[in-house]
Motif scaffolding. Sequence first.
Motif, PDB file in Angstrom:
ATOM      1  N   GLN A   1       0.834  -1.205   0.000  1.00 24.53           N
ATOM      2  CA  GLN A   1       0.000   0.000   0.000  1.00 24.53           C
ATOM      3  C   GLN A   1       0.869   1.256   0.000  1.00 24.53           C
ATOM      4  O   GLN A   1       0.618   2.204  -0.747  1.00 24.53           O
ATOM      5  CB  GLN A   1      -0.918   0.011   1.230  1.00 24.53           C
TER       6      GLN A   1
ATOM      7  N   LYS B   1      -8.186  -3.482  10.377  1.00 27.34           N
ATOM      8  CA  LYS B   1      -9.530  -2.907  10.497  1.00 27.34           C
ATOM      9  C   LYS B   1     -10.140  -2.656   9.122  1.00 27.34           C
ATOM     10  O   LYS B   1     -11.326  -2.916   8.897  1.00 27.34           O
ATOM     11  CB  LYS B   1      -9.467  -1.602  11.288  1.00 27.34           C
ATOM     12  N   GLU B   2      -9.329  -2.144   8.210  1.00 26.88           N
ATOM     13  CA  GLU B   2      -9.817  -1.805   6.869  1.00 26.88           C
ATOM     14  C   GLU B   2     -10.378  -3.023   6.150  1.00 26.88           C
ATOM     15  O   GLU B   2     -11.414  -2.951   5.477  1.00 26.88           O
ATOM     16  CB  GLU B   2      -8.682  -1.190   6.049  1.00 26.88           C
ATOM     17  N   TYR B   3      -9.696  -4.152   6.289  1.00 30.01           N
ATOM     18  CA  TYR B   3     -10.117  -5.356   5.575  1.00 30.01           C
ATOM     19  C   TYR B   3     -10.933  -6.307   6.454  1.00 30.01           C
ATOM     20  O   TYR B   3     -11.133  -7.464   6.093  1.00 30.01           O
ATOM     21  CB  TYR B   3      -8.892  -6.057   4.988  1.00 30.01           C
TER      22      TYR B   3
ATOM     23  N   ASN C   1      -4.420  -0.585  11.344  1.00 25.05           N
ATOM     24  CA  ASN C   1      -5.438  -0.005  10.456  1.00 25.05           C
ATOM     25  C   ASN C   1      -5.748  -0.926   9.281  1.00 25.05           C
ATOM     26  O   ASN C   1      -6.892  -1.003   8.814  1.00 25.05           O
ATOM     27  CB  ASN C   1      -4.971   1.354   9.936  1.00 25.05           C
TER      28      ASN C   1
END
Length: 219
Positions: A107, A195-197, A192
């Motif tokens: 990312q 949490k995002e996925y 994060n």
Amino acid sequence: MVQRKILFLVVLCALVIIPIAVFVLSRITSLQKENLRTPLELVVQTIKKTEENPLQKITEKQLLGKNEDYGVVIKNFKTGENFSYNESKVFESASLYKLWIMGVAFQKIRSGQISEGEVLTGSVKVFDEILSDATPTPSVTASPEPTIEPSPTEEKKISYLVGEAIEKMITASDNYAALLVASRSGSFAVTNFLKEYRFDNSNFRQPPKTTAKDIGSFF
């Protein structure tokens, strides 16, 4: 003469309308029967498919019933077959946490925050202390030795390029490489990412923990 014409028309209409009516009624009846059978057939097919699932048979033969605790998620991307067992039970992740670090690193590379050619350097002593506490899966012994910079007056350090570190982290489970990339990306970014996925049952604390379901969702 008129009566004959009327009779002829009546007979003609009967010959046309009656077959159509019979066909429509038979079709409606057939559809009703199909609708009544479909749910039952789906249940039977699902049960039959489960019973014939080769992934389940392989897993039961190789892993289950050996008085050990497993979490299993298997996906066959070619056939669409899948099997899961104890998939929501939380285990220590061992080296599977490296998948998350890789995801965050890619990312940041795409966003330009990190370059694959950037040099990462860390203290061998500090990393060894972290590894002794975390007890992760050890690196593959056949992995090429990392670049360590000894010095008579300074502590030993280890250096990798970002791209090189990511490759070694995944292909050889290199723990030094993983710690270098994780240090560069930041633990907050990894949290994060989870949490995002929606890897809701995974965490990047010490030691990292996850489930077979979360790891299966990564793919």
